[in-house]
Design a protein around this motif. Structure first.
Motif, PDB file in Angstrom:
ATOM      1  N   ASN A  69      -7.560   3.933  10.577  1.00 21.73           N
ATOM      2  CA  ASN A  69      -7.568   3.301   9.260  1.00 21.73           C
ATOM      3  C   ASN A  69      -8.929   2.633   9.104  1.00 21.73           C
ATOM      4  OD1 ASN A  69      -7.339   1.639   7.015  1.00 21.73           O
ATOM      5  ND2 ASN A  69      -5.239   1.020   7.473  1.00 21.73           N
ATOM      6  N   THR A  70      -9.796   3.234   8.300  1.00 17.96           N
ATOM      7  CA  THR A  70     -11.149   2.712   8.102  1.00 17.96           C
ATOM      8  C   THR A  70     -11.241   1.801   6.881  1.00 17.96           C
ATOM      9  OG1 THR A  70     -11.782   4.662   6.821  1.00 17.96           O
ATOM     10  CG2 THR A  70     -12.203   4.722   9.211  1.00 17.96           C
ATOM     11  N   GLY A  71     -10.111   1.584   6.205  1.00 19.67           N
ATOM     12  CA  GLY A  71     -10.095   0.750   5.006  1.00 19.67           C
ATOM     13  C   GLY A  71      -9.913  -0.724   5.306  1.00 19.67           C
ATOM     14  N   LYS A  72      -9.903  -1.532   4.253  1.00 20.01           N
ATOM     15  CA  LYS A  72      -9.748  -2.974   4.372  1.00 20.01           C
ATOM     16  C   LYS A  72      -8.279  -3.401   4.418  1.00 20.01           C
ATOM     17  CE  LYS A  72     -14.005  -3.915   1.833  1.00 20.01           C
ATOM     18  NZ  LYS A  72     -14.591  -4.517   0.634  1.00 20.01           N
ATOM     19  N   PHE A  73      -7.373  -2.480   4.062  1.00 19.42           N
ATOM     20  CA  PHE A  73      -5.965  -2.816   3.974  1.00 19.42           C
ATOM     21  C   PHE A  73      -5.156  -2.066   5.033  1.00 19.42           C
ATOM     22  CE2 PHE A  73      -7.676  -3.340  -0.290  1.00 19.42           C
ATOM     23  CZ  PHE A  73      -7.182  -4.584  -0.660  1.00 19.42           C
ATOM     24  N   ASP A  74      -4.103  -2.718   5.552  1.00 18.85           N
ATOM     25  CA  ASP A  74      -3.133  -2.005   6.375  1.00 18.85           C
ATOM     26  C   ASP A  74      -2.481  -0.955   5.487  1.00 18.85           C
ATOM     27  OD1 ASP A  74      -3.748  -3.930   8.249  1.00 18.85           O
ATOM     28  OD2 ASP A  74      -1.848  -5.005   8.073  1.00 18.85           O
ATOM     29  N   GLN A 125      -2.686  -0.376  11.044  1.00 22.45           N
ATOM     30  CA  GLN A 125      -3.361  -1.583  10.585  1.00 22.45           C
ATOM     31  C   GLN A 125      -4.841  -1.297  10.334  1.00 22.45           C
ATOM     32  OE1 GLN A 125      -2.422  -4.369  13.718  1.00 22.45           O
ATOM     33  NE2 GLN A 125      -0.703  -5.189  12.543  1.00 22.45           N
ATOM     34  N   SER A 126      -5.441  -2.084   9.470  1.00 26.36           N
ATOM     35  CA  SER A 126      -6.859  -1.934   9.146  1.00 26.36           C
ATOM     36  C   SER A 126      -7.695  -2.002  10.417  1.00 26.36           C
ATOM     37  CB  SER A 126      -7.278  -3.039   8.187  1.00 26.36           C
ATOM     38  OG  SER A 126      -8.664  -2.955   7.923  1.00 26.36           O
ATOM     39  N   GLY A 127      -8.559  -1.010  10.626  1.00 32.23           N
ATOM     40  CA  GLY A 127      -9.434  -0.960  11.783  1.00 32.23           C
ATOM     41  C   GLY A 127      -8.800  -0.377  13.036  1.00 32.23           C
ATOM     42  N   ASN A 147       0.846  -1.184   0.000  1.00 40.20           N
ATOM     43  CA  ASN A 147       0.000   0.000   0.000  1.00 40.20           C
ATOM     44  C   ASN A 147       0.893   1.250   0.000  1.00 40.20           C
ATOM     45  OD1 ASN A 147      -2.086   1.774   0.225  1.00 40.20           O
ATOM     46  ND2 ASN A 147      -2.879   0.963   2.139  1.00 40.20           N
ATOM     47  N   TYR A 202      -4.709   2.458  -0.859  1.00 42.94           N
ATOM     48  CA  TYR A 202      -5.764   1.450  -0.917  1.00 42.94           C
ATOM     49  C   TYR A 202      -6.643   1.526   0.330  1.00 42.94           C
ATOM     50  CZ  TYR A 202      -3.411  -0.727  -4.882  1.00 42.94           C
ATOM     51  OH  TYR A 202      -2.842  -0.966  -6.100  1.00 42.94           O
ATOM     52  N   SER A 203      -6.205   2.278   1.318  1.00 40.11           N
ATOM     53  CA  SER A 203      -6.943   2.438   2.567  1.00 40.11           C
ATOM     54  C   SER A 203      -7.558   3.828   2.655  1.00 40.11           C
ATOM     55  CB  SER A 203      -6.018   2.225   3.767  1.00 40.11           C
ATOM     56  OG  SER A 203      -5.620   0.890   3.850  1.00 40.11           O
TER      57      SER A 203
END
Length: 175
Positions: free
Chosen positions: A85-90, A122-124, A10, A56-57
């Motif tokens: 990080n609200t995306g699906k990727f780190d 990290q994601s989330g 990313n 990507y995030s």
């Protein structure tokens, strides 16, 4: 390159310039003043702001928290913000802090980059980012006096992923 294209890496690169929507937004070529040039003196919509980057995030910025709202000579301002990080990727985010000085007779920038931090989230997950500003960070060059000085008044702090900031806070500089 393949890792980037397939989402295994990313990237977090940022633009070092502003991309304007049109050349009509730029001042005349023979006008040597800074008015209307760079993110620091341009007041208008742009295609891509200074510091812009793709990822990507997605990252969400919380509210800015400061240890003080009024500063005196010798004080240090700690500025904190939570970034999620609200995306699906780190991914990595480049968290940028901009400062807007109070309106004065001196021609000051509209905003100026005063700090940035590249952080892996990290994601989330959420990370708290801390910036420290000192009196030196508030100084502007006064052409009339020929020295650097701090103008008293209300300053704005903006934090985001580019010069088009997401969160804004205020503090006052007192002599």
């Amino acid at each position: 390159i393949a890792d980037v294209l397939f989402g295994d890496y990313n990237p977090a690169g940022r633009l070092p310039v502003t991309f304007y929507k049109s050349v009509t937004q730029l001042p005349s070529f023979d006008d040597y003043s800074m008015a209307g040039r760079t993110y620091r003196y341009f007041n208008g919509d742009v295609l891509y702001p200074f510091g812009y980057g793709l990822s990507y995030s997605r990252f969400a910025y919380g509210e800015i928290n400061m240890n003080k709202t009024q500063l005196l000579t010798g004080d240090t301002l700690q500025v904190k913000i939570a970034v999620t990080n609200t995306g699906k990727f780190d991914g990595e985010e480049v968290v940028q802090l901009y400062l807007t000085p109070p309106p004065t007779s001196i021609i000051n920038p509209i905003k100026e980059l005063k700090g940035f931090q590249r952080v892996f989230i990290q994601s989330g997950a959420t990370k708290e980012i801390v910036f420290t500003l000192t009196e030196k960070d508030l100084k502007s060059y006064n052409e009339i006096k020929g020295t650097y000085s701090v103008e008293s008044g209300e300053y704005l702090i903006g934090i985001g992923g580019s010069s088009d900031v997401f969160s804004i806070a205020r503090f006052v500089w007192l002599y």
